[in-house]
Design a protein around this motif. Structure first.
Motif, short mmCIF file in Angstrom:
data_model
loop_
_atom_site.label_atom_id
_atom_site.label_comp_id
_atom_site.label_asym_id
_atom_site.label_seq_id
_atom_site.Cartn_x
_atom_site.Cartn_y
_atom_site.Cartn_z
N PHE A 123 0.82 -1.22 0.00
CA PHE A 123 0.00 0.00 0.00
C PHE A 123 0.85 1.27 0.00
O PHE A 123 1.85 1.36 0.71
CB PHE A 123 -0.89 0.04 1.24
CG PHE A 123 -1.97 -0.98 1.23
CD1 PHE A 123 -3.18 -0.73 0.60
CD2 PHE A 123 -1.78 -2.21 1.85
CE1 PHE A 123 -4.18 -1.68 0.60
CE2 PHE A 123 -2.79 -3.16 1.85
CZ PHE A 123 -3.99 -2.90 1.21
N LEU A 151 3.20 6.66 7.53
CA LEU A 151 4.36 6.03 8.19
C LEU A 151 4.14 6.08 9.69
O LEU A 151 3.41 6.93 10.20
CB LEU A 151 5.63 6.80 7.82
CG LEU A 151 5.96 6.80 6.33
CD1 LEU A 151 7.15 7.72 6.04
CD2 LEU A 151 6.26 5.39 5.84
N GLN A 177 13.10 1.30 9.96
CA GLN A 177 12.21 0.51 10.83
C GLN A 177 10.81 0.40 10.22
O GLN A 177 10.16 -0.63 10.32
CB GLN A 177 12.15 1.13 12.23
CG GLN A 177 13.39 0.84 13.06
CD GLN A 177 13.43 1.65 14.35
OE1 GLN A 177 12.88 2.74 14.42
NE2 GLN A 177 14.10 1.12 15.35
N LEU A 181 9.12 -3.38 8.75
CA LEU A 181 7.99 -3.92 9.52
C LEU A 181 7.19 -5.02 8.80
O LEU A 181 6.92 -6.07 9.40
CB LEU A 181 7.07 -2.75 9.93
CG LEU A 181 6.39 -2.86 11.29
CD1 LEU A 181 7.33 -3.30 12.39
CD2 LEU A 181 5.73 -1.55 11.65
N PRO A 182 6.82 -4.81 7.51
CA PRO A 182 6.05 -5.88 6.85
C PRO A 182 6.81 -7.20 6.82
O PRO A 182 6.20 -8.28 6.94
CB PRO A 182 5.84 -5.36 5.43
CG PRO A 182 6.07 -3.91 5.49
CD PRO A 182 7.02 -3.66 6.63
N ARG A 233 8.38 0.64 1.61
CA ARG A 233 7.66 -0.29 2.48
C ARG A 233 6.68 -1.16 1.68
O ARG A 233 6.49 -2.33 1.97
CB ARG A 233 6.91 0.48 3.58
CG ARG A 233 6.21 -0.41 4.58
CD ARG A 233 5.53 0.38 5.67
NE ARG A 233 4.45 1.21 5.11
CZ ARG A 233 3.74 2.09 5.84
NH1 ARG A 233 4.03 2.28 7.11
NH2 ARG A 233 2.79 2.79 5.28
N MET A 253 5.38 -11.89 13.80
CA MET A 253 6.54 -11.15 14.33
C MET A 253 7.09 -11.87 15.55
O MET A 253 6.36 -12.38 16.38
CB MET A 253 6.11 -9.74 14.72
CG MET A 253 7.30 -8.91 15.14
SD MET A 253 6.88 -7.20 15.48
CE MET A 253 6.29 -6.63 13.92
N ILE A 311 -2.67 1.19 9.96
CA ILE A 311 -1.48 1.00 9.12
C ILE A 311 -0.90 -0.39 9.35
O ILE A 311 -0.58 -1.12 8.40
CB ILE A 311 -0.40 2.06 9.45
CG1 ILE A 311 -0.93 3.47 9.15
CG2 ILE A 311 0.87 1.80 8.64
CD1 ILE A 311 -0.05 4.58 9.69
N LEU A 312 -0.78 -0.76 10.63
CA LEU A 312 -0.21 -2.08 10.96
C LEU A 312 -1.05 -3.19 10.33
O LEU A 312 -0.53 -4.15 9.78
CB LEU A 312 -0.14 -2.27 12.48
CG LEU A 312 0.85 -1.35 13.21
CD1 LEU A 312 0.82 -1.62 14.71
CD2 LEU A 312 2.27 -1.53 12.67
N ALA A 351 -2.88 -2.85 7.67
CA ALA A 351 -2.72 -2.78 6.21
C ALA A 351 -1.44 -3.48 5.77
O ALA A 351 -1.40 -4.08 4.70
CB ALA A 351 -2.71 -1.33 5.76
N ILE A 352 -0.40 -3.41 6.58
CA ILE A 352 0.84 -4.06 6.15
C ILE A 352 0.91 -5.51 6.63
O ILE A 352 1.92 -6.17 6.45
CB ILE A 352 2.11 -3.29 6.57
CG1 ILE A 352 2.23 -3.23 8.08
CG2 ILE A 352 2.13 -1.91 5.95
CD1 ILE A 352 3.54 -2.61 8.53
N GLY A 353 -0.16 -5.98 7.23
CA GLY A 353 -0.25 -7.41 7.46
C GLY A 353 -0.20 -7.89 8.90
O GLY A 353 -0.02 -9.07 9.15
#
Lengths: 232, 395
Positions: free
Chosen positions: A94, A101, A109, A113-114, A161, B1, B306-307, B309-311
Motif C-alpha cells: 500500500f 508512516l 524501521q 515492519l512488513p 515499504r 513477528m 497502518i499495521l 494494512a501491512i499485514g
C-alpha cells in the motif's frame, strides 16, 4: 496471451452499500475490474466517486456487500480475517495519500515492519529494507524519522515499504495528493520505473495529468466504472 | 513477528511517552512497594516473635490476677507451694513486682524491683556476673540485700558497675546492700525486663516494700510441653479450692504456647491487612493503566490501521498493546521494589521490624505483571478487534 497475462486482480460485480440511518448509500454499483500482471493502471475519479472504497476492497481492507473478488487466484470473500492479513502482507503493497508512516519509527524501521510480520529474520529483513531504500535514493536517510523527511522523501519511504515484500500488486491511493509538483513528478517516475521492472500497479487519483502517466485509465463516477473509451 | 522485535517496537512506543508511562505506573509503583513491604513486615514480625519467644520456655505458665489494681483475694506464696505438689508441675515461684525510687550515692531513678524465692534464679537463667546470687539464707533471715540487673547496675553507676557491689542503695527509702550483679539476659519474653530490675528475696519484698499490698504473680513451669494443659487444669482446680470467694475465675492463666500463638496470629493479621491494602492499590492502579491504554489505543487508531494494512494479525496487535501494558506495569514493579527497599530503613526507624526478602520482590513483581496483563487485556483486545478500514480512516 501468456500465462503471466492472467488477471492478478479480478473483481466482478462489486457492490458496496453503506447504511446511514434509514438511507442506503450505494457507493459502488456493480463494478468489475481486471488487472493483469505488469499493468500500470490509474483509476481516475472525483472525490466521492467511490474510488477509495474500491481501493479498500481491492486491498482486502474492506469487504464488498456483494460481488466476487479473486486476487492471484484466491477467492478473497471466503477468507478469514487472519488469512486476509496474510494476503495484505504478502501479496499487496500500500501507498497512501498521507504516507501513513509510523511516526516513532525510523525510515528503515518502517520499511522493515512488513517483513517482520512475515516472520523473516531481522538481519535479513534489515538488509532487504536498506536495499529498497537505497534503490529509491534514501540510502542516506535510513535512520531519519518521518518528521525529519520531506513529503516526497516520506512517500518514497512508503513506497519502499510497499515493495519490500515483493507484492503481486502495489495499490496507491492518491499517492501524489499531498505532494508538490516536483515531488509528484518524482513519485510518478518511481512508479513508472517499478512498472518497467515488472511490478503491477493500481493507482487511484483525481488528477488527470497523473493518471495519464499510467498505461491504462479507468474512470469512476457515482460508483460506476468505465474503461478507457467508455466514459460517457 | 517474533517476540524480540515485538518487544523492541513496544519499548520504542513506551519510551517515547516517558512521562505518561511513569504517571500511569505510579500506582503500580506504590502497590508493588506495598506488597514488598507487606512481606518484609510479615517476615520481620515473624522474626521478632520467634526471637521474643526463643528464650522463653514453652512449658512456662503465668498465673496472675485478672484485674489490675487492688485485688480482694490475691495469690499467695502458699498457692505456689500447692502448685508444686501437682505431678505436672516442676516449679512454681511467687514473684512480686513493684516500682519505686532507687537511689545510689546521689543518683536517683524510678525503677522496678522484683522479689523472688532464690530458686527462681536457677530456673530463669539468672547467672552472676559479679558478687553473689540471692541465697536461701537471705530468704529465711529476710536479709536486706539486693542483686541488680546488668542494665540497672550500669545506669546507677554511670557505666562503672563493678563499684556498686558491697555498697548500699535505697529502694523506696529503705536501705539494701548490693551483693551482686547478674549477667545480661536480654529480652526474656516476660512482661518485665530483668536487666533493668533490682532483685530481692521474696520474704524481704513482702516485709519491707509491699507489705499487705503484696499481690504476687506465680510463675509456673510445667514438667514438659505435653503436660502444660494438665498443669493448667491442676492450677485451676487448686485455685478453685483455695480461693473459694472468687475461684479461679478471678485469675488469668497464661501459657507461653498460647501467647506465642496469639503473637503469631496478630502478626498474620497485620500482614493480611497490609496485603489487602496492596491489592486495593494495585486494582486502582490497574484501572489507571486500563484508562491510559484506552486513550493510547484511541490515539493510535490510525497506526493500528497502518499495521493491519501491512499485514499485522489480530493476535499481533493484541500482543503489542498487551505487552505495552505489561512493560509499563513491570517497570512500575521494578521501581516499586526499589522504593520498598528504600523504605525498609524508614520502617526500622519507626521500630516496625521489616526484613527485605527475595520472596517479597518476586511476589511484588508477579503482582505488577498480573495487574498489567489483567487490566491491559481489554484495551488491547479492543485494538485488535478494530476493522482495518475503520482504523485507517480514523482521524
Amino acid at each position: 496471451m501468456g500465462e503471466n497475462r492472467l488477471p492478478v486482480v479480478d473483481a466482478r460485480d462489486i457492490v458496496k452499500v453503506y447504511q446511514s440511518g434509514s438511507e442506503q448509500l450505494k457507493v459502488l454499483d456493480h463494478v468489475s475490474i481486471q488487472v493483469r500482471r505488469k499493468d500500470f493502471i490509474a483509476i481516475l475519479g472525483p472525490s466521492g466517486s467511490g474510488k477509495s472504497t474500491l481501493m479498500h476492497i481491492l486491498g482486502c481492507l474492506d469487504l464488498p456487500t456483494s460481488g466476487e473478488y479473486y486476487l492471484d487466484g484466491l477467492d478473497v470473500l471466503r477468507l478469514k480475517e487472519n488469512q486476509l492479513a496474510e494476503i495484505r502482507n504478502k501479496k499487496l503493497g500500500f501507498v497512501f495519500q498521507k504516507f501513513n508512516l509510523l511516526p516513532r519509527l525510523t525510515a528503515i524501521q518502517n520499511v522493515v515492519l512488513p517483513l517482520l510480520y512475515r516472520g523473516i529474520d531481522e538481519k535479513e529483513a534489515m538488509k532487504l529494507a536498506e536495499e529498497k531504500l537505497s534503490l529509491l535514493g534514501l540510502g542516506e536517510r535510513l535512520n531519519h524519522k518521518p518528521n525529519e523527511l520531506s513529503g516526497g522523501e516520506q512517500q518514497r519511504v512508503a513506497i519502499a515499504r510497499a515493495i519490500v515484500g515483493n507484492p503481486e500488486v502495489i495499490l496507491a491511493d492518491e499517492p501524489t495528493g499531498n505532494l508538490d509538483s516536483k515531488s509528484t513528478k518524482d513519485v510518478i517516475g518511481v512508479f513508472q520505473e517499478l512498472n518497467k521492472q515488472g511490478n503491477t500497479i493500481v493507482m487511484i487519483t483525481h488528477d488527470v495529468e497523473v493518471a495519464r502517466q499510467a498505461n491504462k485509465i479507468f474512470y469512476i463516477r457515482d460508483g460506476k466504472i468505465y474503461d478507457d473509451g467508455g466514459l460517457p | 513477528m517474533r517476540f524480540k522485535q515485538l518487544l523492541k517496537l513496544v519499548l520504542i512506543n513506551v519510551s517515547q511517552n516517558k512521562v505518561r508511562s511513569f504517571l500511569t505506573t505510579l500506582g503500580v509503583i506504590v502497590g508493588t512497594a506495598t506488597v514488598f513491604l507487606v512481606v518484609a513486615i510479615g517476615k520481620g514480625g515473624e522474626a521478632q516473635v520467634s526471637e521474643q519467644f526463643s528464650k522463653l520456655n514453652v512449658g512456662s505458665i503465668m498465673v496472675m490476677p485478672a484485674q489490675r489494681g487492688k485485688v480482694v483475694d490475691p495469690l499467695t506464696k502458699k498457692d505456689a507451694q500447692l502448685f508444686t505438689e501437682s505431678d505436672n508441675i516442676a516449679h512454681a515461684f511467687p514473684v512480686l513486682r513493684g516500682n519505686g525510687d532507687i537511689n545510689y550515692a546521689d543518683f536517683s531513678l524510678n525503677g522496678g524491683f522484683i522479689a523472688i524465692p532464690p530458686e527462681f534464679q536457677q530456673s530463669n537463667n539468672l547467672t552472676i556476673q559479679q558478687g553473689r546470687a540471692l541465697e536461701d539464707e537471705d530468704e529465711k533471715k529476710k536479709n536486706k540485700c539486693a542483686v541488680l540487673g546488668a542494665e540497672l547496675a550500669n545506669t546507677l553507676t554511670d557505666g562503672n558497675p563493678s563499684e556498686i557491689v558491697g555498697q548500699s542503695i535505697t529502694i523506696n527509702r529503705r536501705k539494701f546492700e548490693v551483693v551482686g550483679i547478674y549477667n545480661r539476659v536480654g529480652d526474656t519474653g516476660s512482661p518485665f525486663s530483668y536487666d533493668d530490675a533490682a532483685f530481692i528475696a521474696y520474704s524481704v519484698g513482702e516485709k519491707y516494700l509491699l507489705g499487705t499490698r503484696a499481690n504476687p504473680t506465680i510463675m509456673v513451669e510445667a514438667t514438659g510441653l505435653e503436660t502444660v494443659q494438665a498443669a493448667i487444669d491442676d492450677i485451676t482446680y487448686i485455685l478453685n479450692e483455695t480461693h473459694r470467694m472468687g475461684g479461679a475465675e478471678q485469675f488469668r492463666i497464661l501459657d507461653a504456647g498460647s501467647r506465642l500463638a496469639a503473637a503469631q496470629e496478630s502478626a498474620r493479621t497485620m500482614s493480611l491487612l497490609l496485603l489487602a491494602v496492596a491489592v486495593v492499590v494495585l486494582i486502582v492502579s490497574g484501572i489507571g493503566i486500563m484508562n491510559v491504554m484506552f486513550v493510547t489505543v484511541k490515539e493510535r487508531t490510525g497506526e493500528i490501521g497502518i499495521l493491519k494494512a501491512i499485514g499485522a494479525k489480530k493476535r499481533e496487535i493484541l500482543g503489542q498493546f498487551l505487552a505495552e501494558a505489561v512493560v509499563i506495569s513491570l517497570a512500575g514493579g521494578v521501581l516499586g521494589a526499589v522504593l520498598g527497599f528504600l523504605a525498609v530503613p524508614l520502617l526500622k526507624y519507626l521500630e516496625l521490624p521489616a526484613v527485605p526478602s527475595v520472596g517479597g520482590i518476586v511476589l511484588g513483581l508477579t503482582f505488577s505483571v498480573i495487574t498489567g496483563v489483567f487490566f491491559g487485556f481489554y484495551p488491547a483486545w479492543k485494538a485488535a478487534e478494530l476493522s482495518p478500514i475503520d482504523a485507517l480512516r480514523y482521524e
